[in-house]
Structures are given as structure tokens and as C-alpha cells.
Write a protein that holds these residues in place. Structure first.
Motif, PDB file in Angstrom:
ATOM      1  N   LEU A 866       1.008  -1.420   0.097  1.00 53.18           N
ATOM      2  CA  LEU A 866      -0.032   0.016  -0.127  1.00 53.18           C
ATOM      3  C   LEU A 866       0.773   1.309  -0.017  1.00 53.18           C
ATOM      4  O   LEU A 866       1.889   1.244   0.666  1.00 53.18           O
ATOM      5  CB  LEU A 866      -0.819   0.027   1.222  1.00 53.18           C
ATOM      6  CG  LEU A 866      -1.975  -1.084   1.346  1.00 53.18           C
ATOM      7  CD1 LEU A 866      -2.582  -1.037   2.842  1.00 53.18           C
ATOM      8  CD2 LEU A 866      -2.760  -1.068   0.417  1.00 53.18           C
ATOM      9  N   GLY A 867       0.556   2.091  -0.527  1.00 55.38           N
ATOM     10  CA  GLY A 867       1.042   3.566  -0.578  1.00 55.38           C
ATOM     11  C   GLY A 867       0.511   4.557  -1.359  1.00 55.38           C
ATOM     12  O   GLY A 867      -0.274   4.564  -2.010  1.00 55.38           O
ATOM     13  N   VAL A 868       1.131   5.547  -0.936  1.00 59.25           N
ATOM     14  CA  VAL A 868       0.835   6.972  -1.716  1.00 59.25           C
ATOM     15  C   VAL A 868       2.083   7.669  -2.075  1.00 59.25           C
ATOM     16  O   VAL A 868       2.877   7.839  -1.399  1.00 59.25           O
ATOM     17  CB  VAL A 868      -0.109   7.927  -0.853  1.00 59.25           C
ATOM     18  CG1 VAL A 868      -0.486   9.236  -1.548  1.00 59.25           C
ATOM     19  CG2 VAL A 868      -1.634   7.189  -0.219  1.00 59.25           C
ATOM     20  N   THR A 872       5.317   3.929   0.262  1.00 58.59           N
ATOM     21  CA  THR A 872       4.815   2.480   0.144  1.00 58.59           C
ATOM     22  C   THR A 872       5.150   1.664   1.224  1.00 58.59           C
ATOM     23  O   THR A 872       6.596   1.607   1.895  1.00 58.59           O
ATOM     24  CB  THR A 872       5.038   1.984  -1.156  1.00 58.59           C
ATOM     25  OG1 THR A 872       6.542   2.169  -1.439  1.00 58.59           O
ATOM     26  CG2 THR A 872       4.336   2.850  -2.310  1.00 58.59           C
ATOM     27  N   GLY A 873       4.744   0.505   1.380  1.00 56.30           N
ATOM     28  CA  GLY A 873       5.022  -0.410   2.475  1.00 56.30           C
ATOM     29  C   GLY A 873       4.386  -1.786   2.199  1.00 56.30           C
ATOM     30  O   GLY A 873       3.093  -1.754   1.604  1.00 56.30           O
TER      31      GLY A 873
ATOM     32  N   ARG B  47      10.992   3.471  -0.094  1.00 56.89           N
ATOM     33  CA  ARG B  47      12.224   2.346  -0.241  1.00 56.89           C
ATOM     34  C   ARG B  47      12.333   2.151  -1.872  1.00 56.89           C
ATOM     35  O   ARG B  47      12.084   0.952  -2.238  1.00 56.89           O
ATOM     36  CB  ARG B  47      11.623   1.137   0.200  1.00 56.89           C
ATOM     37  CG  ARG B  47      11.641   1.261   1.659  1.00 56.89           C
ATOM     38  CD  ARG B  47      10.793   0.035   2.397  1.00 56.89           C
ATOM     39  NE  ARG B  47      10.731   0.013   3.764  1.00 56.89           N
ATOM     40  CZ  ARG B  47      11.807  -0.587   4.687  1.00 56.89           C
ATOM     41  NH1 ARG B  47      12.782  -1.243   3.913  1.00 56.89           N
ATOM     42  NH2 ARG B  47      12.070  -0.639   5.771  1.00 56.89           N
ATOM     43  N   PRO B  48      12.891   3.087  -2.507  1.00 55.37           N
ATOM     44  CA  PRO B  48      13.187   3.039  -4.165  1.00 55.37           C
ATOM     45  C   PRO B  48      14.448   1.845  -4.131  1.00 55.37           C
ATOM     46  O   PRO B  48      15.194   1.821  -3.195  1.00 55.37           O
ATOM     47  CB  PRO B  48      13.659   4.335  -4.468  1.00 55.37           C
ATOM     48  CG  PRO B  48      13.902   5.006  -3.396  1.00 55.37           C
ATOM     49  CD  PRO B  48      13.280   4.403  -2.277  1.00 55.37           C
ATOM     50  N   LYS B  49      14.517   1.206  -5.056  1.00 56.13           N
ATOM     51  CA  LYS B  49      15.791   0.358  -5.517  1.00 56.13           C
ATOM     52  C   LYS B  49      16.687   1.288  -6.111  1.00 56.13           C
ATOM     53  O   LYS B  49      18.095   0.952  -5.952  1.00 56.13           O
ATOM     54  CB  LYS B  49      15.379  -0.525  -6.293  1.00 56.13           C
ATOM     55  CG  LYS B  49      14.656  -2.013  -6.047  1.00 56.13           C
ATOM     56  CD  LYS B  49      15.015  -3.198  -6.834  1.00 56.13           C
ATOM     57  CE  LYS B  49      14.293  -4.672  -5.980  1.00 56.13           C
ATOM     58  NZ  LYS B  49      12.874  -4.716  -6.713  1.00 56.13           N
TER      59      LYS B  49
END
Lengths: 976, 275, 169
Positions: A866-868, A872-873, B47-49
Motif C-alpha cells: 500500500l502506498g501513496v 509505500t510499504g 524504499r526505492p531500488k
């Protein structure tokens, strides 16, 4: 003496500053660590109240660079519970064991090669929580039907005591008036700019701990920590770094982490370092108490207060962590403030709630007490139709009455309250302020004036906290009292002077003032004196009262240094007398020399004299050897509580009288401080610049408490002010320059005539500003912080009604989110119904779903991202369907948990066939979201949750062959 | 409070940035000034790669005044725009709003396009872009396109940018001589997120009024040249339509009342400048 | 196209206080940690790590900026100044630092480095500030000890002295 007090009284430049200004400070994180030191990160509870059912830490333990993961189970094997200060069957561990009781409570400690790696591993730990209902409000917590935090107590009331001094009941019965206020004092904290830091090392060979921490005292907690670590005091060596970046009481609260990191070091066999980050600090370091107070006064027709009745409900959070409930008792001796009131009743209750534990914070009990007392004084004036100035004037303790014994047992050491009060009104320009107010009001502006008189206690009696025990319990436990201060003055073989104290400063400038004090005593310059304030319990002279709290430095530590220097001087005078052929009492110390009074040519250089006991002890009689003198000083006035519960809770009592003018903007409802005058009688002033700094600094803290700062919690116990973007510390834009006035009435009880000054404005200013705002708005009940939205409720009045009917309001109270919406599906109800019950369809329509597992016909488990935006997580979702009326309605209950937070909600979905063969889906939901995102991104949260819910229904509609997404987006734009 | 791991690509051309975005899509984030993204990384909210740093691309560093438009590249920092004569002359509304964006120390690093990409509902730059009827220049390895501000901001921190697209610039129409603008904001402290921010563009024929901080994205309405109570009524209707947020710092009724009072004051201020 | 893998440490080079420095950092390492723990420049402090408190303010390419909002790898090739560079020589303070000492504009000194870096730059750009200008500018810093009053006094005093003796700036 020809040179008395030459340096004291001057604003000399601080010896501390050159290093601090050039980046050479030595704060805990600036000091190197031993090679091989590991770094800790802490997994903290996202729940206000939950049972810890399982912790799965193996993936974290196996991660590269990780040395250990310690849970409550591991920690409790290696230490004991922290001692709890009330007689109740409860424990207080530095980490959660079977339950978490506040958001931010430690659940696991990861020890790894670096902080970065440790945080990576924290993310790998999975905890199963069983959420429990939380209790947040202190009055609600008294209700035994509410959730209980500590089962040993059966309720949440941890302590209750009632006190009676004089004849309050009779006085109230015969009083002309009874005036009452009810106060809800909020939570806040002084948030030092440097957070906690600990470097702990355990020596298995000696079973001993060596810990460096930016702890500030009181060192009575050394005993608490040593007992928790299960070693004798001598095997728990506690050191402090040379510099500490502010404390204001807060760095007392590092002590549970000292125990925790001690255990981590023992478990890993390596030194362990932990530096708290700001998010940890805001959520879980220490907070001042919030308190609900009902205060009544019995008042004569002329405004003279004859009796007070206090009813205080103190909220210490989830644990009674030492030294609590001290906040409630610190002011016990001076509950009558600056007034001559002989009859007092007190009912004190201490409750536990699902909030972070409380502890020392600048003002410590004073803000809560004076807020009630001084709001009451204003209400007395208003209800009796008197001038508030006159009400204060008539009730002040009269000049010449000092030392004055209060009804509750304090001895107010010195002062001339009436004179300070009148001087402040005259020199501060009170009459002109009244004129200005009149003018402003005539122009339709919103302008108010507030007043406050207060007594600022300092140098706490270590026995005051035992007032929480009954006289019988105290008899059993043995008396506690005093305020041991220590100072050592030493001479080196080159005749140099050094001073060692256990005062543990955090920026107050102790080194400079001690140099002034000792230089004065020995006829030297401050630059001749080297002062060491970093502390080492293995080497320094210290006692339980050591440390930097209760504004004790100038009065107690400074006094002890003065006495120690006096002892050295007396010995040096005898040695010098022998050399100069004069009697010792004919020797004076000035200009770096000891000389015969009246014959300055008959002199010996101080350095030569001071070195004598090192180089030629044979020439110095043993009893006169001047090498090193340590003084332990405790004032005899600080006796234990009497059998009648009278307590001289503090040694010194400074007087403060403040007044201010505020203007409130009619549009924004922001409060602007137009003028603030603060009068202090803090006894003798040793360093005017530092006293001014204490006052302006305390004033800024108080302004924050009055207008901006609150540790806010949702009704479910979620913590809402987890960043400095939501916990609003005032900046240079918000803090005006106060006008500072002084009167100096030396204390007869301290060696230098000094009193504390550091906390006074934290006690006087919040209520002074509130009184001014109440005056401006003409309201009786007003609670902090005075946010514009709160003031708008008074100033903006009722909102104009909308011309068009409005949809049901979307946002609810606190963290509960209510919403409703509609979606159009192209398929008929029966088809939509089938989709809602089909895991495959659910997997397709739940936003970010990685798959749905069907546990039963009506119970599903899903993994979702989920995330905006970039937030996100990955979450686990548990979904239960109930109240099924196929194909018309279903209730969906979901619980979502993940690293960024947790949420729960219930939604009712109804399906109705449309004329064109489709279905109208209507939904209504209540959701609650907590955890990390609530604490650090609450501002964005409601919108984010709404987006996710919208996405779900949009996807459902789309899945049934609804209209194209762009259209749907618009359709749902007004829905959830 | 340390960021999770990510790869870091220092793009040396826009094409390289496009290629990286094409490869990683939603797993990548463009980093420009980093003033919003870095704390989100440190808090592990994002948490981007892969991070794609575009601040070495000279072609994105321009503020270009061309005809009746002002184009501000993705590499332009807020402080640079604040110091720009072109911005002051052609987009005085932006110049008035920029001092409200964070603090001097963050404006020295933060970019305008970064703020637009983040789409915080309280942010000033998206509000100004919407009020002025500006647009966002997006590009990817596939194509270039321009999206009007009204279509770009789709909700709370949500935009019309596709995962493989980057913002190359924002484009603002230059101020017409017959218009005047004003900006007002209220936050708890100076430099805080706006509780309410108002932007007004007035001309003899009408009013454009935009509000930030209230709904989950900036919102705008165009009114005819109203005055007196009809104007109040129009603002009031807009205030109700905004579906005001409740949070720790402000209630919905308080936000609406600020829209009414500050909105009116903002429009009046713009009008005074026009007169 | 330089591409730095998350798993490895990479060489980062920049000019720090007039000298070329280099050390290694993972892409995710914050510039604060890099300065303090890789380069040993502990004068720059960490107060909030989310860009609000200003304690970590340093000069990056000539302008004050938050080190905690910057990745070390972003600073590659930059010119950086920290509080350690402010004093003209060991044992001597700059005019601004002296004014801070004279006005007791610091207590614990934890926020001070950031405030000095901001003001040092600002007073060079705007030698004639009003107190209001300074309040707005200092709005980007939190100090919990002083109440800001002595900081403003020191800044005004330093501005005046810098105008008188620009050569010593």
C-alpha cells in the motif's frame, strides 16, 4: 579580604565557548569508540496497547553484520526490573516483555556492525501483536471498567493520597465565595537538541559494567540502574562525556537505555553504542506529565484567599518509571504559591495510561501547579469583580515574613514579594500596557493582559518524593532527605588549581561560574582555575543528589565549591602565615599572591604556596597540608516529611512576577506576544549573562508549551507528533524578547546566597500567556497549547451554514476516519457479489495485492503493498466478511499490519441493481490507522487511507467492466 | 533513522535518466534537491531500488523566458528562482510564494520541480502552478508531453506522472499586464506546511482563486469580477466544496474560515495592486 | 553513466574547508555521517535527521544547506565548508564567533555550528540585515537553550563589526 566577590557578579566570557564555537565540542557521539564496538537499533511498538504473541527474529539474527537480536525474554534473563517508586505490585522493564503499553516502547534490540545495518535488521523482525483497547485519558483511566495496564494493580490507579493542612473544610464552609477552575494540562517536552547516547561495555572477568552516557542525574538513579543490572554500585561505573547538548531534565530519561545497552553488551561480549534518533526521542524518551486538576479557593469578599482544595490526577504514562511520581510531589511544599494561605487540602492520584512514561522536564511539576493556581487567581478577580492586580497584591506573603513556613511545610527562605511585585509593575510599564489595551480594544482589536506570581523552588529535598508514602510506610522504609552536593578543589605540583564537581552540566556554563567562585575565594583569575565537570562514578566524589536538576547548581554545587575553596584557603593561610611571619588570619589572598594584610610587600606567590605541600611536605604540618579538599554539603533545612506530611520540598524559593500583553489576529487567530515582562528574585546573581540566558531560554520553552508544543495522542493511543514538523518547537520568528527585571534577596540557607533560576519561566509563563488570552477572549476555561484552531472556536464563532447541503463530513475525530462513497459497476448485483467472495477477484482488486489466501468462506488473508506517492510499504491484511445478505449487503472487517503502521476498519457495502443492469455499490466505513505513519506523517494519513479505499472500489467497479479509469477517478473523486 | 539500501545513478544526460526510468519504473525515484525525498528515505517511508540523480544535467538548469511563458527546469533550485529577475517580472505570484517554501537553508537545495513531483497538498509551488494555469513538461524514453497543472495533481502526493516519466520543467504563463496577483499563507510557524495558502490572479474581467492546504491537493476556481457579498458567497461555496482536512494542527471549520477570510484578503490585495 | 551499487562502498571526493578529501560511502550514507564518522569532522551535529532543526547546516557550493538532507554521494565534487573552517587560525575566533561568545549566544553549543554556518554565509551576502531579516533567516534553526535573544544580539553585533572591519571577515 581585600577582594571579595570580584569575579562573581560579572558576565565573564565562558570558558566553554571557544571549543563549542569551533566545532571542537566533545559530545558523546563525537568521541571515538573502541575498535569492535557494535551499534544498536531498537524495534519499537507501533501499538499503544497489545499483547506480544510472537517475535520472529531469526531472519534478522542471520542477516550479515548482525551480532544479536535481544527481545524481552533475553533481556529479562540478564537484568532485574527497575525499582518502582510507589508501593504497588508492578514492574518496570527497559523493554516490553509480554505486552506493549505505549507507542514507541522497545520490543527488540538489534546489535550490529553499524547503525545502518542494525536498522536493516530491525525491518526483518516480525512481531505478532494482539491489539488491546488503549486508555489514553487520565480520568477515563480511573474507571475500573477501562482496560488495565498492569494487572497487579487491578485498575490504573497507582497511588492515591489525601492531605489536610490547617482547617480547609471549616474555612470553605464559612467563606464568602468559592471559586473553582478545572485544568487539563497537556503533555510536552523540552526536547534537547542532542538526543540520548550510550556506550556500554561489560567486563565478564570482573562482572562489571562501564558505561558512558549523556545522563544528567539525579545519581539516585545510579542505584536503580546498578540494581537492575544486578551488580553492586562499585561494579557499575557510569561516566559522562565532557559536553552534553542540552537536557532540561530530559536526559534523566536515558537511564533505562543504559540498562538495556549494558545488557546488550553483556549478551554480545562487545561494547555497544546506541545514539537515539529524533523519532525515537519524540515518541519514547520522556515527557512531562499531563494532569487534570480541579482547584477550589475559599475567598473573602475582598479577594483574600483563605483556603485551597487541590484535586490532582497525574498521568505518568504506561509505567511508573523512577523518579516518578516525583512530578506530582516536587511542588508539594509550595502549593500555595506566592500567597499567604493557611488552609489547604490535597488529593493526589497517580494513574497509568497508554502513553510514554514521564520524567524530568524543566519546571517539573511547576507548570501544572501554577497553571491551575494562577488561572484561579484570575477567575477570583473576574468572579468577584476585582482588578487581578489587586487580587495578587492582597494575597502575597507580606514583606518581613521570611523565612516563611507554608501550610504544606516548605520554608520560603527569603524575599520581598511585595517590593518585587510593585517594582515590576512600575519598571515594566504596567500602566502603559493597560492604556495600550484600552486603545486596542477601542479599535476593535483583540487584546488581553495576563499576570502571574509564582515561587520557583530549587535544590530539591531528596526526601520529598517519600511524601507519596503514608507516614507509616515512611517509618518502615526509613527517612530520606537532604541534597548532598559535592565539590573538590585540588592543587597541583605547579601550584595550579583544579575543581571537580558532580554537577553534570548540559550547557549551563558551570565550568565558568565555578572558576569565578574559586578565583574569588583564592584571589586568582578564573583563567587560573581548571574546572572538570565530566563525571566518573568510579573516581569522583558524588552522592545520590549529584547531577544537574532542580536548578541546584548555583545554590548547592556552587556553594560546595566555595566551601571547598575556603578549606584549601584556610590551610594555605596557615602555611603562608608561617612563611610570612604573620598569623594565619592576617593572610589575605589577592592578585595571585598570599600576603600579609596591611603589608602587601610581605607576600608569597600563590603558585609557590600552593605547590608547597607537594614538594616540601616536611615543612608543612600534616593537618595543614593543602593538596585536595572535597566538601560534601547538605542543608540542614531539608528534613524528611513530618508525621503530618509537612515537607520542605526544596531549599530555595525564588520569586517571579510576570505580566504580558497579547494580541490575537481576528483572521488567523494566532497569538502575538506584544510585551512580556518577567521579574525575578533569585537571590544573589553570580553571572548576569547566564541568568539572562536561563530566563530567555526558559521563556522560549514556556512559550512553546503555551502556544505550540504538545505530545498529542489519538483516542486509540496512537502517537501523533513524531517529527519536528508536527511537534512544533518555537523558532526565532516566534520568540519575542522578554523584558527582564531583578531584585536580589540573598538566600540565608546557601553558602553564596544564591538560588536557582533555570526553571521559573517554565512555571510562570504558560499560565501568564493563557491568562492574557483568556482576558482577550473573555473565556473562563482555556487549555494549552493555545493553537489558532482552538482560539478560532471562540473568535470565529459559529460557522456560516453552507448554501448548498453538504455531504456527510468525511474526517472524523482524532485518528478515526469515517467515509462513504459510491461506485457504479457494469455487472448485476449477483455477479458483483460473487466477486466480493472470490479470492481471485479480491486479489485483483485489492490495491497492491500480492495474493489472497482463503482461510474460510468468509475469512481471507492477503499480502499487500500500500502506498501513496513514494510512501509505500508491504502489509499483511486479515479480512473477515460478516452480516452477509446475498446479494445485497456485506460487512467487511479488516486489520492491516506492516512496518509503516497498522490499521483496522469496518465497512458496510450495499449493492443495488440499476436500471441498465449494473450495480450501484454504496459503502460506508470507519477506519483507524496507527503506528509509524501516524506518528510521522499524520498530516497526510487520512488522505492516504482514503485513496487506498477509493482504489479498492474503483478496482472493483473496473473489474466488473465499469467505465474507464479516468471517468472512475472522477466519479470517486468526491466519494471516499 | 538511516536510509535503506538503494543503487544510485548519476545521470549524465536526460536520455540516461530516461533509460534508467524505463528500466526500473516505479522502483526508481528521481532525486533532485532531495529536501523531501531524503527524509522519507531516512524514515524508511520510501524504499526505492534506485535513485536517479538529475542534478548534473546542465540542460535542466535553466530558467527560460520565452515569449509569454516561463520555463523552469528540473534542476533549478528554489533559491535560484527566488533570485531570478525573470521570475520576479514574469511570475510575481511565484516570487511571492517562494519565501514561504521551507527555509532559506532548504530552498538552497530544493527544486521547484521536486516540490511539484512530490505534490504535497500544502505545498506552495503546486498551488502557484495551478493558480497560474501552468503546466508540467514530462518526458520519457517513449515521448514528451505536457500536462496542465489542473490535470497533473490527482490527489494526496499523487500525480499524473507515469512511472517511467520524469519532470523536465514546469511552464508558467507570463503575467499579463492587465492582471495582478497576490499570495497569502498561514502556518503554525513560519516555514511550516501551510494550514491554508491562498493565491489570487485578478484581471478586470475575473478572478482566479486557488487554495492549498485544505483539500488533498491544491484546488482552483474561476469567478467573474465579483465584489461584496457575492464574492463572499462564491468563496464560501468554494470553501465548502474543498472537503477540508482535519488534522492535529487545524480543524475543518477553521480551515474553511481561513479560506473565507484570507481568501477575500488575498483577492483584495491583488486588486489593490491592479488599481 | 556512473552507477553506484547499493551493496558496495564507493569513493566520494570533495573539497572540504579548502582541502581535497576522499573516503568511501555506500550510496545511502548521509553526508552528516560521512563528515562525522568517515572524515572525523564532528563539529557538524545531528539533531533531527529530517531537515527541521538545522544543527547540521553546512555550506555546500557556497550556500548554507542541511547535511542530513544530502547523501554523501550527492556531494561528490562539491565544495564544502563546515564549522571547523570558521576560525581564522587556531586560538583565534572569527568576528561572528567572538560575538557569540560575548553575547552568550550559546549554552550547550549543540545547535551552534549550524547557526554559525548559516549566519556566516548570510552576513557575507547581506551585510546590513535588520533584526527581522535575521529572525526570518534563523527560522530555519532550532535552539532549545538560549531563547534566540542573545543569538540575534550577537548576529546584529557581528554584522556591525564586519561592516567596520571587512578585511577581517
Amino acid at each position: 579580604m581585600s577582594t571579595p566577590a570580584m569575579w562573581c557578579g560579572q558576565s565573564v566570557e565562558r570558558v566553554e565557548d571557544a571549543a563549542l564555537l569551533t566545532g571542537r565540542g566533545r559530545f558523546i557521539d563525537d568521541l571515538g569508540v573502541k575498535p569492535g564496538t557494535l551499534h544498536a537499533a531498537i524495534l519499537r511498538s507501533p501499538h499503544a496497547h497489545a499483547r506480544v504473541k510472537a517475535i520472529r527474529a531469526d531472519p534478522a539474527r542471520q542477516a550479515p553484520g548482525v551480532a544479536a537480536v535481544l527481545t524481552g525474554e533475553d533481556v529479562t534473563k540478564l537484568c532485574a526490573s527497575l525499582v518502582v517508586g510507589v508501593k504497588a505490585p508492578i514492574e518496570c522493564w527497559p523493554i516490553a516483555t509480554d505486552r506493549v503499553r505505549y507507542v514507541g516502547e522497545p520490543v527488540a534490540v538489534v546489535v550490529a556492525a553499524s547503525r545502518y545495518v542494525a536498522e536493516d535488521a530491525v525491518d526483518l523482525i516480525e512481531v505478532d501483536y494482539e491489539a488491546l483497547p488503549a486508555v489514553v485519558d487520565p480520568l477515563a483511566a480511573l474507571d475500573t471498567a477501562q482496560p488495565v495496564l498492569h494487572e497487579g494493580l487491578r485498575g490504573n490507579l497507582a497511588s492515591e493520597r489525601s492531605f489536610c493542612y490547617g482547617d480547609p473544610e471549616g474555612t470553605f464552609a464559612h467563606a464568602a465565595h468559592r471559586v473553582s477552575v478545572t485544568i487539563r494540562y497537556p503533555r510536552n517536552s523540552c526536547t534537547p537538541m542532542e538526543t540520548y547516547g550510550v556506550v556500554a561495555e561489560y567486563d565478564v572477568g570482573e562482572d562489571a559494567y562501564d558505561v558512558l552516557a549523556n545522563f544528567m542525574g539525579p545519581f539516585s538513579l545510579h542505584a536503580v540502574m546498578a540494581r537492575a543490572l544486578k551488580v553492586p554500585g562499585g561494579r557499575f561505573r557510569l561516566r559522562t562525556p565532557p559536553d552534553s547538548g542540552g537536557s532540561f531534565g530530559v536526559k534523566q530519561g536515558v537511564f533505562p537505555y543504559i540498562v538495556l545497552m549494558g545488557v546488550a553488551s553483556r549478551a554480545t561480549g562487545r561494547p555497544v553504542k546506541w545514539v537515539e534518533d529524533r523519532l525515537e526521542h519524540l515518541a519514547a524518551s520522556v515527557s512531562a506529565t499531563n494532569r487534570v486538576t480541579v482547584l477550589d479557593a475559599a475567598v473573602d469578599a475582598d479577594g483574600r484567599v483563605r483556603a485551597l482544595a487541590w484535586d490532582q490526577v497525574e498521568d505518568v504514562g504506561a509505567h511508573i518509571r523512577a523518579p516518578e511520581p516525583a512530578t506530582l510531589y516536587r511542588m508539594h511544599g509550595n502549593l500555595t504559591g506566592a500567597y499567604d494561605i493557611r488552609h489547604v487540602s490535597v488529593r493526589n492520584r497517580v494513574v497509568l495510561t497508554n502513553k510514554a512514561p514521564t520524567g524530568l522536564n524543566r519546571g517539573f511539576g511547576g507548570p501544572q501547579v501554577y497553571y491551575a493556581l494562577e488561572r484561579l487567581m484570575q477567575r477570583i478577580a473576574i468572579e468577584l469583580g476585582l482588578d487581578p492586580v489587586e487580587v495578587i497584591r492582597r494575597n502575597l506573603i507580606p514583606s518581613g515574613a521570611f523565612p516563611y513556613k507554608t501550610a504544606t511545610g516548605a520554608t520560603l527562605d527569603s524575599g520581598d514579594y511585595a517590593k518585587a511585585f510593585e517594582n515590576a509593575l512600575a519598571d515594566g510599564g504596567f500602566a502603559a500596557l493597560r492604556e495600550k489595551q484600552k486603545e486596542a480594544r477601542a479599535q476593535g482589536r483583540v487584546y488581553g493582559i495576563g499576570l502571574t506570581a509564582a515561587v520557583e523552588p530549587s535544590v530539591s529535598n531528596m526526601g520529598y518524593i517519600t511524601t507519596v508514602l503514608t507516614p507509616e510506610e515512611r517509618r518502615k522504609a526509613g527517612p530520606k532527605n537532604g541534597a548532598q552536593a559535592t565539590a573538590t578543589v585540588a592543587l597541583d605540583p605547579l601550584g595550579g588549581v583544579s575543581v571537580h564537581v558532580a554537577s553534570v552540566p548540559q550547557g549551563q556554563g558551570h565550568r565558568t561560574v565555578l572558576a569565578q567562585i574559586v578565583a574569588d575565594a583564592l584571589g586568582l583569575k578564573p583563567a587560573d582555575i581548571r574546572v572538570i565537570t565530566e563525571m566518573d562514578t568510579a573516581r569522583d566524589a558524588w552522592s545520590i543528589a549529584s547531577g544537574n536538576y532542580s536548578s541546584r547548581f548555583a545554590a548547592a554545587t556552587g556553594g560546595a565549591a566555595h566551601l571547598a575553596a575556603g578549606k584549601i584557603k584556610a590551610k594555605l593561610a596557615r602555611i603562608a602565615g608561617a612563611q610570612l611571619n604573620v598569623a594565619a588570619n592576617e593572610v589575605e589572598f589577592a592578585d595571585g599572591k598570599a600576603r600579609a594584610r596591611g603589608n602587601p610587600d610581605n607576600a608569597v606567590a600563590f603558585s609557590r604556596l600552593a605547590a608547597a605541600s607537594h614538594w616540601s611536605p616536611g615543612l608543612v604540618p600534616v593537618e595543614n597540608q593543602a593538596l585536595r579538599e572535597t566538601v560534601f554539603w547538605t542543608p540542614p533545612e531539608l528534613t524528611p516529611p513530618s508525621a503530618n506530611d509537612e515537607i520542605n520540598s526544596s531549599l530555595c524559593h525564588a520569586f517571579i512576577f510576570d505580566f504580558c500583553g497579547v494580541e490575537i489576529d481576528r483572521t488567523t487567530c494566532a497569538v502575538r506576544i506584544d510585551k512580556y515582562v518577567t521579574m525575578h528574585d533569585c537571590g544573589r546573581i553570580l553571572h548576569p549573562g547566564m541568568v539572562a540566558g536561563q530566563i530567555t531560554g526558559g521563556f522560549a520553552h514556556a512559550l512553546g508549551a503555551a502556544l505550540y508544543e504538545e505530545y498529542a495522542y489519538g483516542p486509540d493511543g496512537s502517537f501523533l507528533t513524531g517529527t519536528f514538523a508536527d511537534y512544533l518547537v518555537p523558532t526565532a520568528m516566534e520568540v519575542p524578547n522578554p523584558v527582564i527585571l531583578h531584585l536580589e534577596t540573598p538566600s540565608p540557607f546557601t553558602p553564596l546566597g544564591t538560588k536557582g533560576v533555570g526553571e521559573g519561566n517554565c512555571m510562570s509563563t504558560p499560565v501568564c500567556i493563557a491568562n492574557a488570552v483568556a482576558d482577550a477572549l473573555g473565556v473562563a476555561e482555556i487549555n494549552l497549547p493555545l493553537s489558532p484552531a482552538k482560539i478560532a472556536a471562540h473568535l470565529h464563532g459559529a460557522e456560516r451554514t453552507p448554501r448548498k447541503p453538504q455531504a456527510k463530513p468525511v474526517a472524523g475525530k482524532g485518528r478515526t476516519l469515517h467515509g462513504s462513497g459510491q461506485a457504479q459497476a457494469a455487472a448485476p448485483p449477483q455477479a458483483v457479489w460473487a466477486m466480493l467472495l472470490d479470492p481471485k477477484t479480491l486479489a485483483a482488486i485489492i490495491p497492491g495485492c500480492h495474493g489472497v489466501e482463503r482461510l474460510s468462506d468468509t475469512h481471507f488473508r492477503a499480502e499487500v503493498t500500500l502506498g501513496v506517492g513514494p510512501v509505500t510499504g508491504r502489509y499483511k491484511a486479515d479480512i473477515v466478511l460478516s452480516d452477509l445478505t446475498a446479494p445485497k449487503a456485506v460487512t467487511l472487517t479488516g486489520v492491516v499490519t506492516g512496518a509503516l503502521g497498522n490499521g483496522g476498519g469496518t465497512g458496510r457495502i450495499t449493492l443495488a441493481a440499476t436500471d441498465d443492469g449494473g450495480t450501484t455499490l454504496a459503502y460506508e466505513y470507519d477506519a483507524e490507522v496507527g503506528g509509524k505513519v501516524a506518528a510521522i506523517g499524520g498530516r497526510l494519513l487520512d488522505g492516504a487511507a482514503r485513496i487506498v479505499i477509493r482504489q479498492f472500489f474503483a478496482a472493483l467497479a473496473r473489474h466488473t467492466g465499469g467505465k474507464k479509469p479516468g471517468y472512475l477517478a472522477r466519479l470517486f473523486g468526491r466519494g471516499a | 533513522m538511516k536510509p535503506p539500501n538503494f543503487d544510485y545513478i548519476r545521470a549524465e544526460s536526460v536520455a540516461e535518466a530516461h533509460a534508467a526510468l524505463a528500466e526500473y519504473g516505479g522502483e526508481a525515484r528521481v532525486i533532485a534537491g532531495g529536501q523531501t525525498l531524503v527524509p522519507m528515505l531516512s524514515m524508511r517511508l520510501a524504499r526505492p531500488k534506485v535513485l536517479i540523480d538529475i542534478m548534473h544535467l546542465a540542460e535542466l538548469k535553466d530558467i527560460a523566458a520565452k515569449g509569454d511563458a516561463l520555463r523552469i527546469g528540473a534542476g533549478v533550485r528554489q533559491a535560484e528562482a527566488l533570485a531570478s529577475r525573470d521570475v520576479a517580472e514574469k511570475a510575481p505570484l511565484l516570487a511571492a510564494a517562494l519565501p514561504w517554501v521551507g527555509h532559506a537553508q532548504t530552498r538552497n537545495r530544493g527544486t521547484l520541480c521536486g516540490s511539484v513531483a512530490h505534490a504535497d497538498p500544502s505545498a506552495e509551488i503546486p498551488l502557484v502552478l495551478l493558480a497560474l494555469g501552468g503546466s508540467v513538461a514530462l518526458s520519457s524514453h517513449r515521448k514528451r508531453r505536457s500536462v496542465s497543472a489542473a490535470d497533473f495533481f490527482t490527489g494526496m502526493m499523487s500525480t499524473a506522472r507515469a512511472d517511467d516519466e520524469m519532470i523536465e520543467a514546469i511552464v508558467l504563463p507570463a503575467k499579463r499586464p492587465d492582471t495582478s496577483t497576490a499570495f497569502q499563507e498561514f502556518g503554525r510557524r513560519h516555514g511550516d506546511f501551510a494550514i491554508v495558502a491562498c493565491a489570487a490572479v485578478v484581471s478586470p474581467d475575473g478572478i482566479t482563486f486557488a487554495v492549498g492546504g485544505v483539500a488533498d491537493k491544491p484546488e482552483r476556481r474561476d469567478f467573474p469580477a465579483l465584489d461584496g457579498s457575492p464574492l463572499d458567497d462564491a468563496i464560501d461555496a468554494f470553501a465548502w466544496e474543498l472537503d477540508a482536512r482535519e488534522d492535529l494542527h487545524a480543524t475543518a471549520p477553521y480551515r474553511r474560515e481561513l479560506v473565507r477570510r484570507m481568501g477575500r484578503a488575498t483577492i483584495e490585495e491583488a486588486r489593490r495592486c491592479l488599481a | 553513466m556512473p552507477r553506484l551499487s547499493a551493496e558496495r562502498r564507493h569513493r566520494v571526493r570533495f573539497t572540504l574547508n579548502g582541502s581535497a578529501v576522499e573516503a568511501e560511502a555506500e550510496p545511502r550514507m548521509l553526508l552528516t555521517d560521512f563528515l562525522r564518522h568517515e572524515l572525523g569532522m564532528t563539529g557538524t551535529h545531528v539533531g533531527c535527521e529530517h531537515g527541521v532543526c538545522g544543527a547540521c547546516t553546512i555550506e555546500i557550493n557556497g550556500v548554507p544547506a542541511r547535511a542530513c538532507l544530502t547523501l554523501a554521494v550527492q556531494a561528490d565534487g562539491a565544495t564544502i565548508r563546515t564549522v571547523e573552517a570558521l576560525a581564522p587560525e587556531p586560538g583565534r575566533l572569527s568576528i561572528l564567533q567572538e560575538a557569540f561568545r560575548r553575547h552568550h549566544a550559546l549554552q550547550c553549543g549543540f545547535c551552534t555550528a549550524g547557526i554559525l554556518m548559516s549566519l556566516d554565509n548570510y552576513l557575507r551576502q547581506r551585510p546590513n540585515p535588520t533584526e527581522e531579516n535575521l529572525r526570518v533567516f534563523l527560522g530555519g534553526h532550532l535552539c532549545r537553550c538560549t531563547g534566540y535573544v542573545p543569538i540575534l544580539a550577537a548576529a546584529m553585533d557581528a554584522a556591525k563589526r564586519l561592516r567596520e572591519v571587512p578585511a577581517n571577515a
